[in-house]
Design an enzyme around this catalytic site. Structure first.
Site, PDB file in Angstrom:
ATOM      1  N   ARG A 181      11.229  -1.246  10.940  1.00 24.56           N
ATOM      2  CA  ARG A 181      10.133  -0.816  11.800  1.00 24.56           C
ATOM      3  C   ARG A 181      10.020  -1.723  13.017  1.00 24.56           C
ATOM      4  O   ARG A 181      10.216  -2.929  12.911  1.00 24.56           O
ATOM      5  CB  ARG A 181       8.816  -0.851  11.003  1.00 24.56           C
TER       6      ARG A 181
ATOM      7  N   ARG B 144      -0.728  -8.779  13.413  1.00 20.56           N
ATOM      8  CA  ARG B 144      -1.303  -7.784  12.487  1.00 20.56           C
ATOM      9  C   ARG B 144      -2.101  -8.464  11.381  1.00 20.56           C
ATOM     10  O   ARG B 144      -3.136  -7.959  10.949  1.00 20.56           O
ATOM     11  CB  ARG B 144      -0.182  -6.918  11.887  1.00 20.56           C
TER      12      ARG B 144
ATOM     13  N   ARG C 273      -9.769   1.395   8.414  1.00 19.62           N
ATOM     14  CA  ARG C 273      -9.322   0.052   8.757  1.00 19.62           C
ATOM     15  C   ARG C 273     -10.390  -0.724   9.515  1.00 19.62           C
ATOM     16  O   ARG C 273     -10.173  -1.868   9.890  1.00 19.62           O
ATOM     17  CB  ARG C 273      -8.107   0.193   9.660  1.00 19.62           C
TER      18      ARG C 273
ATOM     19  N   LYS D 182       0.834  -1.217   0.000  1.00 19.22           N
ATOM     20  CA  LYS D 182       0.000   0.000   0.000  1.00 19.22           C
ATOM     21  C   LYS D 182       0.869   1.269   0.000  1.00 19.22           C
ATOM     22  O   LYS D 182       0.671   2.163  -0.797  1.00 19.22           O
ATOM     23  CB  LYS D 182      -0.919   0.028   1.243  1.00 19.22           C
TER      24      LYS D 182
ATOM     25  N   ARG E 171      11.757  -5.437   4.883  1.00 16.69           N
ATOM     26  CA  ARG E 171      11.443  -4.017   4.649  1.00 16.69           C
ATOM     27  C   ARG E 171      12.434  -3.105   5.382  1.00 16.69           C
ATOM     28  O   ARG E 171      12.813  -3.353   6.521  1.00 16.69           O
ATOM     29  CB  ARG E 171      10.032  -3.712   5.139  1.00 16.69           C
TER      30      ARG E 171
HETATM   31  P1  AP5 Z   1       4.755  -1.657   1.903  1.00 15.12           P
HETATM   32  O1  AP5 Z   1       4.481  -0.812   0.712  1.00 15.12           O
HETATM   33  O2  AP5 Z   1       5.464  -1.043   3.050  1.00 15.12           O
HETATM   34  O3  AP5 Z   1       3.399  -2.391   2.369  1.00 15.12           O
HETATM   35  P2  AP5 Z   1       2.150  -1.841   3.166  1.00 15.12           P
HETATM   36  O4  AP5 Z   1       0.965  -2.522   2.594  1.00 15.12           O
HETATM   37  O5  AP5 Z   1       2.156  -0.349   3.174  1.00 15.12           O
HETATM   38  O6  AP5 Z   1       2.487  -2.442   4.583  1.00 15.12           O
HETATM   39  P3  AP5 Z   1       2.382  -1.820   6.033  1.00 15.12           P
HETATM   40  O7  AP5 Z   1       3.073  -2.784   6.954  1.00 15.12           O
HETATM   41  O8  AP5 Z   1       2.901  -0.409   6.053  1.00 15.12           O
HETATM   42  O9  AP5 Z   1       0.898  -1.858   6.258  1.00 15.12           O
HETATM   43  P4  AP5 Z   1       0.185  -1.799   7.575  1.00 15.12           P
HETATM   44  O10 AP5 Z   1      -1.156  -1.530   7.048  1.00 15.12           O
HETATM   45  O11 AP5 Z   1       0.292  -2.933   8.482  1.00 15.12           O
HETATM   46  O12 AP5 Z   1       0.981  -0.647   8.360  1.00 15.12           O
HETATM   47  P5  AP5 Z   1       0.581   0.823   8.777  1.00 15.12           P
HETATM   48  O13 AP5 Z   1       1.795   1.632   8.818  1.00 15.12           O
HETATM   49  O14 AP5 Z   1      -0.589   1.285   7.986  1.00 15.12           O
HETATM   50  O15 AP5 Z   1       5.539  -2.959   1.417  1.00 15.12           O
HETATM   51  C1  AP5 Z   1       6.017  -3.915   2.346  1.00 15.12           C
HETATM   52  C2  AP5 Z   1       7.411  -4.414   1.904  1.00 15.12           C
HETATM   53  O16 AP5 Z   1       7.285  -5.145   0.671  1.00 15.12           O
HETATM   54  C3  AP5 Z   1       8.405  -3.274   1.602  1.00 15.12           C
HETATM   55  O17 AP5 Z   1       9.673  -3.684   1.992  1.00 15.12           O
HETATM   56  C4  AP5 Z   1       8.323  -3.102   0.075  1.00 15.12           C
HETATM   57  O18 AP5 Z   1       9.535  -2.594  -0.476  1.00 15.12           O
HETATM   58  C5  AP5 Z   1       8.034  -4.527  -0.379  1.00 15.12           C
HETATM   59  N1  AP5 Z   1       7.198  -4.582  -1.570  1.00 15.12           N
HETATM   60  C6  AP5 Z   1       6.172  -3.760  -1.916  1.00 15.12           C
HETATM   61  N2  AP5 Z   1       5.623  -4.151  -3.082  1.00 15.12           N
HETATM   62  C7  AP5 Z   1       6.319  -5.261  -3.469  1.00 15.12           C
HETATM   63  C8  AP5 Z   1       6.216  -6.143  -4.598  1.00 15.12           C
HETATM   64  N3  AP5 Z   1       5.302  -5.961  -5.557  1.00 15.12           N
HETATM   65  N4  AP5 Z   1       7.062  -7.194  -4.646  1.00 15.12           N
HETATM   66  C9  AP5 Z   1       8.004  -7.392  -3.683  1.00 15.12           C
HETATM   67  N5  AP5 Z   1       8.154  -6.588  -2.610  1.00 15.12           N
HETATM   68  C10 AP5 Z   1       7.319  -5.538  -2.507  1.00 15.12           C
HETATM   69  O19 AP5 Z   1       0.020   0.584  10.259  1.00 15.12           O
HETATM   70  C11 AP5 Z   1       0.887   0.233  11.310  1.00 15.12           C
HETATM   71  C12 AP5 Z   1       0.101   0.205  12.614  1.00 15.12           C
HETATM   72  O20 AP5 Z   1      -0.442   1.520  12.880  1.00 15.12           O
HETATM   73  C13 AP5 Z   1      -1.119  -0.717  12.656  1.00 15.12           C
HETATM   74  O21 AP5 Z   1      -0.769  -2.030  13.002  1.00 15.12           O
HETATM   75  C14 AP5 Z   1      -1.992  -0.016  13.727  1.00 15.12           C
HETATM   76  O22 AP5 Z   1      -1.531  -0.312  15.016  1.00 15.12           O
HETATM   77  C15 AP5 Z   1      -1.739   1.447  13.462  1.00 15.12           C
HETATM   78  N6  AP5 Z   1      -2.704   2.018  12.522  1.00 15.12           N
HETATM   79  C16 AP5 Z   1      -2.434   2.527  11.280  1.00 15.12           C
HETATM   80  N7  AP5 Z   1      -3.551   2.946  10.685  1.00 15.12           N
HETATM   81  C17 AP5 Z   1      -4.569   2.698  11.567  1.00 15.12           C
HETATM   82  C18 AP5 Z   1      -5.975   2.896  11.508  1.00 15.12           C
HETATM   83  N8  AP5 Z   1      -6.561   3.426  10.422  1.00 15.12           N
HETATM   84  N9  AP5 Z   1      -6.704   2.510  12.581  1.00 15.12           N
HETATM   85  C19 AP5 Z   1      -6.137   1.996  13.670  1.00 15.12           C
HETATM   86  N10 AP5 Z   1      -4.810   1.752  13.781  1.00 15.12           N
HETATM   87  C20 AP5 Z   1      -4.033   2.112  12.732  1.00 15.12           C
END
Ligand code: AP5
Length: 224
Positions: A168, A179, A96, A21, A135
């Site tokens: 991270r 997660r 979410r 994402k 990552r």
């Molecule tokens: P990346 O692009 O970083 O993936 P992502 O889907 O963004 O993953 P996240 O871990 O950031 O998602 P998340 O939703 O758990 O975390 P968030 O920060 O929102 O890609 C991942 C890896 O794969 C990278 O190394 C990339 O280079 C690689 N990659 C990408 N595409 C690829 C491909 N095609 N092929 C190979 N490799 C590839 O949330 C973190 C925490 O914050 C949550 O757990 C929660 O506690 C809190 N939080 C955030 N938002 C909310 C909300 N709305 N409500 C409540 N709590 C929230």
């Protein structure tokens, strides 16, 4: 065909943790000139700055749980009122939960706006761990890399701002597994929520980063 500057586009990117994402939202943001709003990044920034919000968020994030809806909704409601959102935005990691999606719909209606498209990046659970453990994220500009699939030009250094890359806190195996569980319970129901509203478009998240970007731009009818 959407052209930069031709008017607003308001997007949501859904997907399991690690689906890509953040990676894809950055590219869309650059191409369309609209801000990338990641609630995860907002929380991490607050943690780094030691704010009250950061203290609350850290407790949940380190355990792989979601930050409470009322906290998250308030932040996003304020963020989309900022000037840079007037021509659109991309949400990454928000909404979410169903209550977050409902609150967003109400807020946008009050502002006379709506969501144009919800992209769901699909990725099998088995692929998630490898992506998370490899990552690396820039300490400063938050650009995302993967040591194998999307490496920086120089190991440990951000291509864009030259700051150092870090892992991270919530990318430990045990937290990632939690997660994934939380995603299936609380976030996956949003797929049906947006399908019922005819907003959902599915994109396959496996394959190279560039090929996923191409598929997304095709869906959005945007030239790369
Ligand atoms: P990346 O692009 O970083 O993936 P992502 O889907 O963004 O993953 P996240 O871990 O950031 O998602 P998340 O939703 O758990 O975390 P968030 O920060 O929102 O890609 C991942 C890896 O794969 C990278 O190394 C990339 O280079 C690689 N990659 C990408 N595409 C690829 C491909 N095609 N092929 C190979 N490799 C590839 O949330 C973190 C925490 O914050 C949550 O757990 C929660 O506690 C809190 N939080 C955030 N938002 C909310 C909300 N709305 N409500 C409540 N709590 C929230």
């Amino acid at each position: 065909m959407f052209e930069k500057g031709a008017g607003g586009m308001r997007l949501i990117i859904l997907g399991i943790p690690g689906a890509g994402k953040g990676t894809q939202a950055d590219r869309i943001s650059q191409r369309l000139g609209i801000p990338h709003i990641s609630t995860g990044d907002i929380f991490r920034q607050n943690i780094n700055q030691g704010t009250e919000l950061g203290k609350i968020a850290k407790e949940y994030m380190d355990n792989g749980k979601l930050v409470p809806d009322d906290v998250t909704i308030g932040i996003v409601a304020n963020r989309i009122e900022e000037k840079d959102c007037k021509d659109g935005f991309i949400f990454d990691g928000f909404p979410r939960t169903i209550p977050q999606a409902e609150a967003l719909a109400k807020k946008l209606t009050d502002m006379g706006l709506n969501i144009d498209t919800v992209l769901n990046i699909e990725l099998a659970d088995e692929k998630v761990l490898e992506r998370m453990t490899g990552r690396r994220v820039c300490n400063k500009c938050k650009a995302t890399y993967h040591i194998k699939y999307n490496p920086p030009k120089m190991e440990g250094v951000c291509d864009l701002c030259r700051d150092s890359l870090v892992q991270r806190n919530d990318d430990k195996e045990e937290t990632v597994l939690k997660r994934i569980e939380v995603y299936h319970m609380q976030t996956e129901p949003l797929i049906s929520f947006y399908k019922e509203r005819n907003l959902l478009r599915e994109v396959e998240g496996k394959g190279e980063v560039d090929s996923v970007t191409r598929k997304i731009f095709e869906v959005l009818e945007v030239e790369i």
